[in-house]
Design a protein around this motif. Structure first.
Motif, PDB file in Angstrom:
ATOM      1  N   GLY A 137      54.038  84.125  26.107  1.00  0.00           N
ATOM      2  CA  GLY A 137      54.057  82.681  25.905  1.00  0.00           C
ATOM      3  C   GLY A 137      54.686  82.351  24.561  1.00  0.00           C
ATOM      4  O   GLY A 137      54.575  83.122  23.627  1.00  0.00           O
ATOM      5  N   ASP A 195      54.146  79.866  22.222  1.00  0.00           N
ATOM      6  CA  ASP A 195      53.297  79.547  21.072  1.00  0.00           C
ATOM      7  C   ASP A 195      52.756  80.812  20.428  1.00  0.00           C
ATOM      8  O   ASP A 195      52.773  80.956  19.211  1.00  0.00           O
ATOM      9  CB  ASP A 195      52.092  78.696  21.508  1.00  0.00           C
ATOM     10  CG  ASP A 195      52.539  77.332  22.004  1.00  0.00           C
ATOM     11  OD1 ASP A 195      53.729  77.006  21.779  1.00  0.00           O
ATOM     12  OD2 ASP A 195      51.717  76.635  22.609  1.00  0.00           O
ATOM     13  N   ALA A 196      52.274  81.704  21.291  1.00  0.00           N
ATOM     14  CA  ALA A 196      51.667  82.918  20.767  1.00  0.00           C
ATOM     15  C   ALA A 196      52.688  83.732  20.002  1.00  0.00           C
ATOM     16  O   ALA A 196      52.402  84.263  18.929  1.00  0.00           O
ATOM     17  CB  ALA A 196      51.082  83.744  21.913  1.00  0.00           C
ATOM     18  N   THR A 238      43.974  85.375  22.575  1.00  0.00           N
ATOM     19  CA  THR A 238      45.058  85.323  21.593  1.00  0.00           C
ATOM     20  C   THR A 238      46.367  84.890  22.240  1.00  0.00           C
ATOM     21  O   THR A 238      47.100  84.074  21.705  1.00  0.00           O
ATOM     22  CB  THR A 238      45.237  86.704  20.933  1.00  0.00           C
ATOM     23  OG1 THR A 238      43.990  87.088  20.366  1.00  0.00           O
ATOM     24  CG2 THR A 238      46.293  86.657  19.851  1.00  0.00           C
ATOM     25  N   PHE A 239      46.658  85.468  23.387  1.00  0.00           N
ATOM     26  CA  PHE A 239      47.890  85.108  24.107  1.00  0.00           C
ATOM     27  C   PHE A 239      47.485  84.208  25.258  1.00  0.00           C
ATOM     28  O   PHE A 239      46.972  84.688  26.268  1.00  0.00           O
ATOM     29  CB  PHE A 239      48.606  86.364  24.601  1.00  0.00           C
ATOM     30  CG  PHE A 239      48.994  87.279  23.480  1.00  0.00           C
ATOM     31  CD1 PHE A 239      50.096  87.008  22.692  1.00  0.00           C
ATOM     32  CD2 PHE A 239      48.238  88.398  23.197  1.00  0.00           C
ATOM     33  CE1 PHE A 239      50.439  87.835  21.639  1.00  0.00           C
ATOM     34  CE2 PHE A 239      48.577  89.235  22.151  1.00  0.00           C
ATOM     35  CZ  PHE A 239      49.686  88.954  21.370  1.00  0.00           C
ATOM     36  N   ARG A 240      47.715  82.907  25.070  1.00  0.00           N
ATOM     37  CA  ARG A 240      47.082  81.985  26.006  1.00  0.00           C
ATOM     38  C   ARG A 240      47.871  81.744  27.286  1.00  0.00           C
ATOM     39  O   ARG A 240      47.414  81.068  28.185  1.00  0.00           O
ATOM     40  CB  ARG A 240      46.758  80.674  25.290  1.00  0.00           C
ATOM     41  CG  ARG A 240      45.600  80.880  24.286  1.00  0.00           C
ATOM     42  CD  ARG A 240      45.311  79.652  23.465  1.00  0.00           C
ATOM     43  NE  ARG A 240      46.430  79.230  22.654  1.00  0.00           N
ATOM     44  CZ  ARG A 240      46.707  79.752  21.433  1.00  0.00           C
ATOM     45  NH1 ARG A 240      45.951  80.704  20.927  1.00  0.00           N
ATOM     46  NH2 ARG A 240      47.744  79.313  20.762  1.00  0.00           N
ATOM     47  N   ARG A 241      49.092  82.255  27.386  1.00  0.00           N
ATOM     48  CA  ARG A 241      49.792  82.218  28.668  1.00  0.00           C
ATOM     49  C   ARG A 241      50.749  83.397  28.750  1.00  0.00           C
ATOM     50  O   ARG A 241      50.792  84.226  27.853  1.00  0.00           O
ATOM     51  CB  ARG A 241      50.530  80.893  28.848  1.00  0.00           C
ATOM     52  CG  ARG A 241      51.523  80.544  27.738  1.00  0.00           C
ATOM     53  CD  ARG A 241      52.241  79.258  28.052  1.00  0.00           C
ATOM     54  NE  ARG A 241      51.352  78.102  28.013  1.00  0.00           N
ATOM     55  CZ  ARG A 241      51.037  77.462  26.874  1.00  0.00           C
ATOM     56  NH1 ARG A 241      51.537  77.855  25.718  1.00  0.00           N
ATOM     57  NH2 ARG A 241      50.252  76.427  26.891  1.00  0.00           N
ATOM     58  N   GLY A 242      51.442  83.474  29.896  1.00  0.00           N
ATOM     59  CA  GLY A 242      52.402  84.570  30.054  1.00  0.00           C
ATOM     60  C   GLY A 242      51.761  85.795  30.688  1.00  0.00           C
ATOM     61  O   GLY A 242      50.581  85.805  31.019  1.00  0.00           O
ATOM     62  N   ARG A 243      52.558  86.830  30.855  1.00  0.00           N
ATOM     63  CA  ARG A 243      52.104  88.017  31.569  1.00  0.00           C
ATOM     64  C   ARG A 243      50.946  88.719  30.867  1.00  0.00           C
ATOM     65  O   ARG A 243      49.978  89.132  31.508  1.00  0.00           O
ATOM     66  CB  ARG A 243      53.258  88.996  31.746  1.00  0.00           C
ATOM     67  CG  ARG A 243      52.721  90.371  32.173  1.00  0.00           C
ATOM     68  CD  ARG A 243      53.778  91.418  32.255  1.00  0.00           C
ATOM     69  NE  ARG A 243      54.584  91.197  33.423  1.00  0.00           N
ATOM     70  CZ  ARG A 243      55.897  91.337  33.447  1.00  0.00           C
ATOM     71  NH1 ARG A 243      56.528  91.698  32.367  1.00  0.00           N
ATOM     72  NH2 ARG A 243      56.556  91.150  34.555  1.00  0.00           N
ATOM     73  N   GLU A 258      53.206  82.252  16.652  1.00  0.00           N
ATOM     74  CA  GLU A 258      52.097  82.607  15.757  1.00  0.00           C
ATOM     75  C   GLU A 258      52.269  84.017  15.214  1.00  0.00           C
ATOM     76  O   GLU A 258      52.008  84.294  14.049  1.00  0.00           O
ATOM     77  CB  GLU A 258      50.759  82.510  16.502  1.00  0.00           C
ATOM     78  CG  GLU A 258      50.304  81.080  16.701  1.00  0.00           C
ATOM     79  CD  GLU A 258      49.217  80.958  17.759  1.00  0.00           C
ATOM     80  OE1 GLU A 258      48.665  82.008  18.157  1.00  0.00           O
ATOM     81  OE2 GLU A 258      48.938  79.826  18.176  1.00  0.00           O
TER      82      GLU A 258
END
Lengths: 299, 321
Positions: free
Chosen positions: B157, B159-160, A148-153, B163
């Motif tokens: 991130g 984009d997330a 769901t969260f494709r990047r970041g911490r 969303e």
């Protein structure tokens, strides 16, 4: 350790932890869902979330609560400074934690990784993950979050937790069942989901409350019992009772044989059998007996 | 209706896969069990994905608003993969069944003890979430939220996070419908037409779990109508045990092999021990129950429940106690 409700998975988890402890390992038992099972069996009160207590059996024990773990995470990792207090005390945050799907499960399983990897103090960590439906949620959340969260911490940390869960060297997911139809079906389904949907390393399929087989000559003995002339009414009633108990046990054995066969065929693995231990009070002696039955299979 | 996937139950009722499509039990199966063929019995299961999508379609103010949610990637993850969201739609489904007036009685099989009450808490949780203003915070300009959102963006991130905020906006458009629903479902759960039945396994530890469930129900103000101890080992008294000993001694002297006699002795002792333990636990459990709560003990069937006939046997045991 997971399995259908009522099959004794907390008992098996406690026996497994005890087995490691009896052999000198540093063992931590962790209660996740519906806490109270492991601590009750190991003879201590449920610790408050995150606190580690020593049990008389030599197993350390803790309980992780997802909401607590999230608060701790926000304070320590999100670099919010004083804003963190404002956030976690805000009714909005409280409402979010209770309502947001999966957050508590994610934080609790993340804390298992913290305990195991970051502290590196334990030889073994035994997690009592609760009834299979919900236990699978704990195991699935890291992968779901990563997707769901494709990047970041959040992505990075969820990936790390998933990597630990998916590592067959460090993780084994044991599935507990009793040899009855519904627990067997659920164990098969759980095993399939672990393998196909979650890609997690399966440990052993453990069949709890496995009754010893009946002696070969028992059919003949029951025949003699049925024909035996008995005058006394009480003894006639006792005979009927014996016959009914025998029918019941033979029925159970039939279900058991079929259940174990189905489990082994569906999972392509030999089931680990733990004995049925009828007792008035399930205590340390019974737990030790189960630990001794686990040892030759798991060491 | 069941919330758990209950395959064995489905099979016993002759339905390969229980689903949101409520199915009528084949009258031929009922006839085999000796029931009248005009008995109208249906069964189904609440499925997370289908139920959420149906909920959105039903309550969105417009097709565009529905699409905005259904196409949102965060919604799709949430409704398909995240835990704990089933309870909201379980209630929705229950309310709809109740309103349809199609059934005289609806029996809802909840998840196991630890999560049995999740669906009772669901309306309060959703209400609190809507009341908290989180939706407005995520969607509107809010001075104090800027720092927080910035931090969140770094963690998740960009984009997330977009969303998520899009999702919140689309979800916000459903809030009137959700509030209405949660008021209706509260009225149903706490109403007089609803009865709660607590079913527990026979063992002391299971009954202890049931005890804490009962406490939670009392705190919530839910009225318990009946308690059931399931799969009970029938009880033996002391005289019966002595008599059984005599019968076994006689059996032994009629030339039966020792292993069979000691096996019989062992399983009889096991059963007596289990019966005693279970009865003590039951007495303890029911000791503090108010008189108006009905109680029943269902004996061990000694086989799996595979057919309507087996279900009927359980039903008779339940109501003859």
């Amino acid at each position: 350790m997971l399995g259908k409700g009522g099959v004794g998975k907390s008992t098996v988890a406690a026996a497994l932890a005890l087995m490691f402890a009896q052999r000198g390992a540093r063992v931590l038992g962790i209660e996740l869902d519906a806490p109270g099972g492991l601590s009750g069996l190991l003879g201590v009160a449920l610790p408050r979330p995150g606190a580690i207590v020593e049990t008389p059996a030599g197993v350390s024990l803790t309980y992780f609560d997802g909401a607590d773990a999230l608060t701790e995470y926000l304070r320590r990792k999100m670099h919010l400074g004083r804003l963190a207090d404002t956030v976690v005390e805000h009714p909005l945050y409280q409402a979010f934690v209770q309502a947001a799907p999966g957050v508590k499960e994610l934080m609790a399983i993340g804390k298992v990784r913290d305990e195991l990897v970051l502290k590196s103090h334990w030889d073994f960590v035994v997690v009592d993950a609760g009834a299979s439906g919900h236990a699978l949620e704990y195991l699935r959340m890291p992968a779901a979050t990563r997707a769901t969260f494709r990047r970041g911490r959040v992505h990075r940390e969820a990936s790390r937790v998933h990597a630990l869960l998916a590592d067959p060297v460090r993780t084994a997911v044991h599935v507990v069942a009793t040899p009855e139809e519904m627990p067997v079906l659920e164990a098969i389904e759980t095993t399939e989901r672990l393998r196909d949907e979650l890609g997690l390393p399966l440990g052993r399929i453990i069949v709890n409350r496995h009754a010893p087989p009946a002696p070969a000559a028992v059919a003949g003995a029951l025949e003699v019992l049925a024909q035996m002339p008995i005058q006394d009414a009480g003894q006639r009633a006792a005979r009927e009772q014996l016959q009914s108990v025998a029918r019941q046990r033979l029925g159970w054995l039939q279900i058991q044989t079929r259940g174990v066969a189905e489990l082994e065929a569906a999972t392509h693995a030999r089931a680990l059998l733990l004995p049925l231990l009828p007792s008035a009070r399930f205590g340390m002696a019974e737990l030790s007996a189960l630990a001794n039955a686990l040892a030759p299979e798991l060491i | 209706m069941t919330i758990d996937p209950a395959r064995a139950l489905g099979r016993a009722l002759g339905i390969a896969q229980l689903s949101t499509q409520i199915a009528r039990i084949d009258p031929a199966l009922l006839a085999q069990a000796g029931l009248a063929t005009d008995v109208s019995l249906h069964a189904g299961m609440l499925e997370q994905q289908g139920a959420w999508d149906a909920f959105v379609r039903r309550h969105a103010p417009s097709d565009a608003a529905a699409r905005a949610l259904l196409d949102n990637p965060f919604y799709r993850q949430l409704s398909r993969r995240f835990s704990g969201s089933t309870e909201y739609v379980a209630l929705e489904e229950l309310c709809r069944l109740h309103e349809s007036g199609e059934f005289d009685l609806i029996v809802l099989d909840t998840p196991p003890a630890a999560h049995a009450l999740d669906f009772v808490y669901a309306p309060a949780r959703v209400d609190r979430l809507l009341d908290s203003g989180v939706v407005g915070l995520l969607t509107g300009p809010h001075p104090r939220a800027a720092t927080l959102l910035h931090r969140l963006q770094r963690a998740t991130g960009r984009d997330a996070l977009r969303e998520v905020t899009d999702f919140a906006a689309a979800f916000g458009r459903l809030s009137a419908a959700i509030r209405r629903r949660s008021a209706e479902s509260r009225a149903l759960l706490w109403g007089e037409q609803t009865a709660f039945v607590l079913v527990a396994g026979p063992e002391p530890d299971v009954l202890r779990g049931a005890e804490s469930l009962r406490t939670s129900m009392r705190q919530l103000g839910l009225s318990l109508s009946a308690v059931v101890q399931n799969r009970v080992q029938p009880h033996f008294d002391g005289a019966q045990i002595t008599d059984a000993e005599r019968v076994l001694a006689a059996l032994s002297s009629s030339g039966v092999d020792d292993s069979s006699v000691s096996w019989l002795r062992q399983i009889h002792a096991d059963a007596a021990c289990m019966a005693r333990t279970q009865q003590t636990a039951w007495k303890h459990f029911t000791g503090t129950l108010p008189d108006e709560v009905a109680r029943a003990r269902v004996p061990l069937l000694g086989r799996d429940v595979n057919s309507v006939g087996d279900l009927l046997a359980l039903s008779q045991a339940l109501f003859t106690d």
